[in-house]
Design an enzyme around this catalytic site. Structure first.
Site, mmCIF file in Angstrom:
data_model
loop_
_atom_site.group_PDB
_atom_site.id
_atom_site.type_symbol
_atom_site.label_atom_id
_atom_site.label_comp_id
_atom_site.label_asym_id
_atom_site.label_seq_id
_atom_site.Cartn_x
_atom_site.Cartn_y
_atom_site.Cartn_z
ATOM 1 N N HIS A 91 -8.465 59.033 -19.217
ATOM 2 C CA HIS A 91 -7.542 60.362 -19.058
ATOM 3 C C HIS A 91 -6.029 59.671 -18.642
ATOM 4 C CE1 HIS A 91 -5.586 63.761 -17.857
ATOM 5 N NE2 HIS A 91 -6.056 63.921 -16.687
ATOM 6 N N TYR A 109 -6.293 65.151 -22.343
ATOM 7 C CA TYR A 109 -7.469 64.073 -22.213
ATOM 8 C C TYR A 109 -8.352 64.738 -21.100
ATOM 9 C CZ TYR A 109 -5.171 60.665 -24.720
ATOM 10 O OH TYR A 109 -4.647 60.098 -25.825
ATOM 11 N N HIS A 154 -10.533 58.352 -32.242
ATOM 12 C CA HIS A 154 -10.957 57.389 -31.439
ATOM 13 C C HIS A 154 -12.422 57.621 -31.452
ATOM 14 C CE1 HIS A 154 -6.899 55.623 -30.369
ATOM 15 N NE2 HIS A 154 -6.536 56.862 -30.346
ATOM 16 N N ASN A 196 -2.593 51.853 -27.357
ATOM 17 C CA ASN A 196 -2.866 51.304 -28.577
ATOM 18 C C ASN A 196 -2.524 49.974 -29.008
ATOM 19 O OD1 ASN A 196 -4.038 53.679 -29.591
ATOM 20 N ND2 ASN A 196 -2.103 54.502 -30.277
HETATM 21 FE FE1 HDE Z 1 -4.912 60.015 -27.509
HETATM 22 N N1 HDE Z 1 -6.521 61.152 -27.433
HETATM 23 N N2 HDE Z 1 -3.734 61.548 -27.880
HETATM 24 N N3 HDE Z 1 -3.366 58.735 -28.028
HETATM 25 N N4 HDE Z 1 -6.159 58.454 -27.333
HETATM 26 C C1 HDE Z 1 -7.743 60.864 -27.211
HETATM 27 O O1 HDE Z 1 -9.221 61.682 -25.833
HETATM 28 C C2 HDE Z 1 -4.050 62.890 -27.550
HETATM 29 C C3 HDE Z 1 -1.929 59.040 -28.149
HETATM 30 C C4 HDE Z 1 -5.584 57.119 -27.308
HETATM 31 O O2 HDE Z 1 -11.533 54.777 -25.837
HETATM 32 C C5 HDE Z 1 -8.612 62.215 -26.952
HETATM 33 O O3 HDE Z 1 -11.079 61.286 -24.977
HETATM 34 C C6 HDE Z 1 -2.963 63.762 -27.777
HETATM 35 C C7 HDE Z 1 -0.957 57.916 -27.895
HETATM 36 C C8 HDE Z 1 -6.644 56.280 -27.061
HETATM 37 O O4 HDE Z 1 -12.073 56.935 -25.196
HETATM 38 C C9 HDE Z 1 -7.715 63.059 -26.847
HETATM 39 C C10 HDE Z 1 -1.882 62.864 -28.122
HETATM 40 C C11 HDE Z 1 -1.951 57.106 -27.644
HETATM 41 C C12 HDE Z 1 -7.837 57.166 -27.047
HETATM 42 C C13 HDE Z 1 -6.391 62.429 -27.240
HETATM 43 C C14 HDE Z 1 -2.488 61.563 -28.053
HETATM 44 C C15 HDE Z 1 -3.209 57.648 -27.606
HETATM 45 C C16 HDE Z 1 -7.451 58.454 -27.199
HETATM 46 C C17 HDE Z 1 -10.001 62.148 -27.816
HETATM 47 C C18 HDE Z 1 -0.378 63.290 -28.395
HETATM 48 C C19 HDE Z 1 -1.466 55.422 -27.411
HETATM 49 C C20 HDE Z 1 -9.540 56.739 -26.976
HETATM 50 C C21 HDE Z 1 -11.215 61.893 -27.252
HETATM 51 C C22 HDE Z 1 -0.008 63.857 -27.484
HETATM 52 C C23 HDE Z 1 -0.678 55.414 -26.344
HETATM 53 C C24 HDE Z 1 -9.884 56.580 -25.643
HETATM 54 C C25 HDE Z 1 -10.608 61.565 -25.814
HETATM 55 C C26 HDE Z 1 -11.243 56.055 -25.587
HETATM 56 C C27 HDE Z 1 -8.106 59.683 -27.096
HETATM 57 C C28 HDE Z 1 -5.345 63.206 -27.344
HETATM 58 C C29 HDE Z 1 -1.650 60.475 -28.696
HETATM 59 C C30 HDE Z 1 -4.424 56.504 -27.260
HETATM 60 C C31 HDE Z 1 -8.135 64.448 -27.904
HETATM 61 C C32 HDE Z 1 -2.954 65.216 -27.603
HETATM 62 C C33 HDE Z 1 0.457 58.078 -28.123
HETATM 63 C C34 HDE Z 1 -6.734 54.654 -26.999
HETATM 64 O O5 HDE Z 1 -7.578 63.904 -25.509
#
Ligand code: HDE
Length: 721
Positions: A344, A367, A80, A153
């Protein structure tokens, strides 16, 4: 619950705006200074021994400036990374106290400030907005009881069921490690290799290959919390909940060919669209939708509510629209706000709680952890955009870039010296108390058998699409798998697709000159640990559900000409009254009109009067507009026919199935651009005089996808094989 209050007033000045104000810097009518506040007398020349001599180490102005510059970048988000944000407000329509005690969901008078960040997942910070990808839809609510982040999402399911697989998924979709190719694209070997070994991703793959992954605008996307959460009321009772965002403009997408052209013509297309809409006062709006499920119904579905690869079909549990989100203010500074905002999933408030979804549980760790690297330490919550409005009192101290000056001598709890402050809060005093859930079991690495049907909802999604939508999905798979070089991966994918829909697999196979394997090999079941007993997590029989869910098709979405952009092709000698007529009707319907000519600047109408063309066929293409109108005027049209870019402009609008208005003599350009179209026109192509109202009305359909049939052979619905 459906009753709506009068529309939210648009220019609210709210507490968060006030809070941010204190940190803003405005240099108008000010002297240039160092970071120490010392006024700088020469910002162009470093301090030297004579004008041709060496620079002096003493030059603190130069050293400060260069040092700061050297450290301007922070790590981009690991996923993202590419995004755009905006401020706004949220207001609930009626109290939801029956289900939750969260103040922002129970007080209809309360306007809760929000910051929303939309994003793509795979690409780097500088990548194109129009990649085929999931879009992030992250909402930060600055509630009076603390921050609630709904980090969702635009697709309601996810690729994987357990957090353990996330790094592998992301490594697979990111550019390949040996040569860092391709950027912001899933059409490559490693991604499809991973997917072909991961049958649980098939539902998500249907969504990502559909038009949902190439939105027309952030303003025209749904949002989903994805996981099942809990709502907790004042009595401590829990209901399961799925969060939805429903855009008032409906869900709409561009064509894939168009997306690829936009990526070159304007990689900032979505970012610009959001920015411009807010600047123009066309504030993007969504309704918050809730699917509320009583605890007692947890096991009544033929899928597991904890499985993030499943939706709860809206036809089974209706989405109740309970409040409205309005984005009404662009950030002042991209880095300070959009880049530094830290979402987060664990930022939660009283009245909401987690479920045991194993993906959500893993996210709860990730997060917070990621912000430590990205924002450089544990005090990232003190950055203005991340500060809660609710007061913060605790015994956490120090660390890099600490802003707060904590008074007093106690930083420990319990204490007597500080009078026991700060106190813990009981439930009745507004304290967050985790929902009491009975849990029992052995410590094991496993997945519930209730998670093992990977195909029924993939099929439900495919079956629910309109014929053009199915065609787009098939074309997307043909494109993506066509870029995969390893035949074994293609064949494994065909096996998985065949388990979703035989016709779908056959159509994709045709473009790859492959046969769909008769007996799909059992997909590599990577759910099973190496030591698991043979057959221990054998998938359940696939319960194929042919029922359609109309809510899944974009063909059933609301649409209007509002905020749509019309390109009017004109050259010297155009008929000004024709354009004025169009402008009046279009603007009356909330659409926007831009003159596009063969050059930018002043152009003359047929009576010699000057008009401003903001764009030319050399600076833009019709992919950046929703519709094209070619104005009447013999000389103007003749002039346009001399420019291949003007011809291609119209041709692209035709190929991308947009509304086209051909006024009077403009038919000459149409013949050149689209020789296959007859004079009587066809769906969405209006030819004649005085058809402005009809043309503007035709915008409401968004696209005339049926025209695609004239461009190439398409998918025919066949009985499943
Ligand atoms: Fe994320 N995800 N994600 N994700 N995600 C990040 O956090 C992660 C997942 C989503 O505009 C990171 O600050 C793991 C699902 C959005 O700043 C990180 C897993 C969904 C955003 C991270 C998921 C999301 C992130 C990268 C599986 C939809 C952007 C930088 C366990 C419900 C937020 C950060 C923004 C961002 C980890 C799965 C949505 C690395 C480990 C499912 C919208 O923390």
């Amino acid at each position: 619950m459906a009753k709506k209050p009068s529309p939210i007033k648009k220019d609210v000045s709210n507490d968060k705006i006030q809070a941010l104000e204190a940190f803003k810097e405005d240099s108008s009518e000010q002297f240039l200074t160092t970071n120490n506040g010392v006024r700088i007398n020469d910002n162009h020349n470093s301090l030297k021994v004579s004008d041709r001599g060496p620079t002096l180490l003493e030059d603190f102005v130069l050293r400060e400036k260069i040092t700061h510059f050297d450290h301007e970048r922070i790590p981009e988000r690991v996923v993202h990374a590419r995004g755009a944000g905006a401020h706004g407000i949220f207001q609930v329509y009626e109290s939801l106290e029956k289900f939750t005690c969260a103040g922002f969901l129970t007080d209809p008078k309360r306007e809760t400030p929000v910051f929303v960040r939309f994003s793509t997942v795979a690409g780097s910070r500088g990548s194109t907005d129009l990649a085929r990808d999931v879009r992030g839809f992250a909402v930060k609510f600055y509630t009076e009881e603390g921050i609630f982040d709904l980090v969702g999402n635009n697709i309601p399911v996810f690729f994987i069921q357990d957090a353990m697989k996330f790094p592998d998924l992301v490594h697979a979709v990111k550019p390949e490690p040996h040569n860092e190719i391709p950027q912001a694209a899933s059409a490559h070997n490693t991604f499809w290799d991973f997917i072909s070994c991961t049958p649980e991703s098939m539902h998500m793959i249907m969504w990502v290959m559909s038009d949902r992954a190439i939105p027309r605008s952030y303003r025209m996307m749904e949002g989903f919390g994805v996981h099942t959460f809990r709502l907790i009321n004042a009595e401590g009772q829990s209901h399961f909940v799925k969060f939805h965002w429903k855009p008032l403009l409906g869900v709409h997408s561009v064509a894939w060919d168009e997306a690829q052209i936009i990526s070159g013509r304007d990689p900032d297309f979505h970012r610009r669209d959001l920015w411009m809409a807010i600047e123009n006062g066309d504030y993007p709006e969504w309704e918050l939708g809730l699917q509320i499920i009583p605890e007692a119904d947890e096991h009544k579905f033929d899928f597991d509510l904890l499985d993030p690869t499943k939706i709860v079909p809206e036809e089974m549990v209706p989405v109740q629209r309970v409040g409205r989100l309005t984005l009404n203010r662009n950030p002042d500074n991209f880095f300070a706000e959009t880049e530094q905002v830290a979402f987060h999933v664990g930022h939660i408030v009283r009245g909401i709680d987690f479920s045991n979804d194993p993906l959500l549980q893993g996210r709860l760790f990730s997060y917070l952890d990621t912000q430590l690297t990205r924002l450089g330490g544990p005090n990232f919550m003190e950055i203005p955009i991340n500060r809660p409005l609710a007061p913060v009192h605790n015994n956490q101290r120090d660390g890099f870039m600490r802003q707060t000056i904590n008074k007093g001598r106690t930083a420990h709890d319990p204490n007597r010296i500080g009078g026991g402050c700060p106190f813990q809060a009981g439930w009745k005093q507004g304290g967050f108390v985790s929902y009491t859930q009975a849990v029992e079991g052995s410590k094991i690495r496993a997945r519930s058998a209730s998670f093992s049907d990977h195909f029924s909802q993939a099929a439900l999604f495919f079956n629910s699409l309109s014929l053009p939508e199915k065609n787009h999905l098939i074309d997307a798979l043909r494109f993506e798998l066509g870029k995969v070089e390893i035949e074994e991966v293609r064949v494994r994918m065909l096996s998985l697709l065949a388990q979703v829909d035989g016709g779908l697999a056959a159509s994709v196979a045709e473009a790859l000159t492959l046969d769909v394997p008769d007996q799909p090999p059992r997909p590599l079941n990577l759910n099973v640990g190496a030591d698991a007993e043979e057959g221990a997590s054998e998938p359940q029989p696939i319960a194929f559900d042919p029922t359609k869910s109309p809510a899944l098709s974009q063909a059933n979405q609301p649409c209007s000409p509002e905020t749509r952009r019309i390109a009017v092709l004109v050259a010297d000698g155009f008929d000004a009254s024709d354009v004025a007529g169009l402008r009046k009707v279009a603007e009356g319907e909330g659409a926007m009109v831009d003159l596009v000519s063969t050059r930018v600047g002043q152009i003359k109408d047929s009576s010699g009067r000057l008009h401003l063309a903001s764009f030319s066929v050399y600076t833009v293409d019709s992919v950046l507009f929703d519709a094209v109108y070619v104005a009447d005027g013999g000389k103007s049209v003749e002039n346009l026919t001399l420019h291949i870019n003007a011809v291609r402009f119209l041709q692209n609008a035709y190929v991308h199935c947009k509304s086209i208005g051909i006024s009077g003599s403009a038919v000459q350009l149409l013949k050149l651009a689209c020789p296959r179209v007859n004079d009587g026109g066809e769906a969405g192509v209006l030819v004649g005089l005085k058809l402005t109202a009809e043309f503007v009305g035709s915008l409401a359909q968004h696209r005339y996808w049926e025209r695609e049939n004239t461009l190439k052979p398409g998918f025919e619905e066949k009985p499943d094989v």
